[in-house]
Motif scaffolding. Structure first.
Motif, mmCIF file in Angstrom:
data_model
loop_
_atom_site.group_PDB
_atom_site.id
_atom_site.type_symbol
_atom_site.label_atom_id
_atom_site.label_comp_id
_atom_site.label_asym_id
_atom_site.label_seq_id
_atom_site.Cartn_x
_atom_site.Cartn_y
_atom_site.Cartn_z
ATOM 1 N N LYS A 19 1.120 3.682 -6.031
ATOM 2 C CA LYS A 19 0.919 4.069 -4.640
ATOM 3 C C LYS A 19 -0.475 3.513 -4.324
ATOM 4 C CE LYS A 19 3.979 7.917 -3.831
ATOM 5 N NZ LYS A 19 3.975 9.262 -3.486
ATOM 6 N N GLN A 20 -1.369 3.875 -5.252
ATOM 7 C CA GLN A 20 -2.871 3.218 -4.721
ATOM 8 C C GLN A 20 -2.906 2.003 -4.836
ATOM 9 O OE1 GLN A 20 -5.712 4.685 -7.509
ATOM 10 N NE2 GLN A 20 -7.392 4.424 -5.978
ATOM 11 N N GLU A 21 -2.212 1.076 -5.640
ATOM 12 C CA GLU A 21 -2.306 -0.332 -5.924
ATOM 13 C C GLU A 21 -1.672 -0.971 -4.531
ATOM 14 O OE1 GLU A 21 -0.640 -0.847 -9.814
ATOM 15 O OE2 GLU A 21 -2.695 -0.769 -10.773
ATOM 16 N N ARG A 22 -0.570 -0.610 -4.340
ATOM 17 C CA ARG A 22 0.207 -0.982 -3.158
ATOM 18 C C ARG A 22 -0.396 -0.675 -1.793
ATOM 19 N NH1 ARG A 22 4.303 1.437 -5.949
ATOM 20 N NH2 ARG A 22 4.456 3.375 -4.455
ATOM 21 N N ILE A 76 -3.589 -0.704 -1.644
ATOM 22 C CA ILE A 76 -4.888 -2.050 -1.490
ATOM 23 C C ILE A 76 -4.375 -3.304 -1.100
ATOM 24 C CG2 ILE A 76 -6.570 -3.024 -3.429
ATOM 25 C CD1 ILE A 76 -6.881 -0.240 -4.672
ATOM 26 N N ASP A 77 -3.203 -3.344 -1.656
ATOM 27 C CA ASP A 77 -2.534 -4.737 -1.666
ATOM 28 C C ASP A 77 -2.264 -4.918 -0.245
ATOM 29 O OD1 ASP A 77 -1.224 -7.477 -2.552
ATOM 30 O OD2 ASP A 77 0.701 -6.369 -1.821
ATOM 31 N N THR A 78 -1.690 -4.114 0.532
ATOM 32 C CA THR A 78 -1.296 -4.103 1.914
ATOM 33 C C THR A 78 -2.462 -4.154 2.794
ATOM 34 O OG1 THR A 78 0.722 -2.938 1.517
ATOM 35 C CG2 THR A 78 -0.427 -2.576 3.786
ATOM 36 N N ARG A 79 -3.534 -3.391 2.449
ATOM 37 C CA ARG A 79 -4.940 -3.571 3.195
ATOM 38 C C ARG A 79 -5.542 -4.822 3.015
ATOM 39 N NH1 ARG A 79 -7.403 -2.179 7.527
ATOM 40 N NH2 ARG A 79 -9.623 -2.007 7.297
ATOM 41 N N ARG A 80 -5.540 -5.633 1.853
ATOM 42 C CA ARG A 80 -5.817 -6.939 1.693
ATOM 43 C C ARG A 80 -5.103 -7.767 2.596
ATOM 44 N NH1 ARG A 80 -8.358 -8.675 -3.212
ATOM 45 N NH2 ARG A 80 -7.023 -10.308 -3.285
ATOM 46 N N LYS A 81 -3.866 -7.729 2.661
ATOM 47 C CA LYS A 81 -2.998 -8.384 3.352
ATOM 48 C C LYS A 81 -3.292 -8.598 4.856
ATOM 49 C CE LYS A 81 0.894 -8.732 -0.011
ATOM 50 N NZ LYS A 81 2.194 -8.092 -0.295
#
Length: 102
Positions: A26-29, A31-36
């Motif tokens: 969940k944490q990795e997803r 972070i990925d969403t925030r970067r996008k």
């Protein structure tokens, strides 16, 4: 009070490991969403505010060329309708991104 067997302790540790693995995913997803979101905000900002018309126009032209191949759902295409329509006068792209939630 009886002590837990090694098997019970291993099962408990495995359950804790699985819980932590789910939390990490969940944490990795997130972070990925925030970067996008941040990259998208940067692109929209450059399209709306960049004084270098050639740079902003190049981004707009690239997006019109690449987004249709990338977006697979009609609802997603609708979100970028203002970007996907060919511009009559390419250098003026001030309305791109209007109404965006970013």
């Amino acid at each position: 009070m009886a002590r837990k067997t090694i098997g019970e302790r291993l099962a408990q540790l495995e359950a804790q490991r699985q819980t932590l693995q789910i939390r990490l995913g969940k944490q990795e997803r997130a972070i990925d969403t925030r970067r996008k979101v941040l990259i998208g905000a940067l692109v929209l900002h450059r399209l709306e505010h960049d004084r270098d018309v050639h740079f902003a126009g190049g981004i707009a032209e690239w997006l019109r060329r690449e987004l249709p191949k990338f977006l697979t759902r009609d609802g997603d295409r609708d979100l970028f309708d203002d970007l996907l329509k060919p511009q009559a006068n390419e250098p003026t792209i001030g309305n791109i991104g209007s109404g965006s939630a970013v």
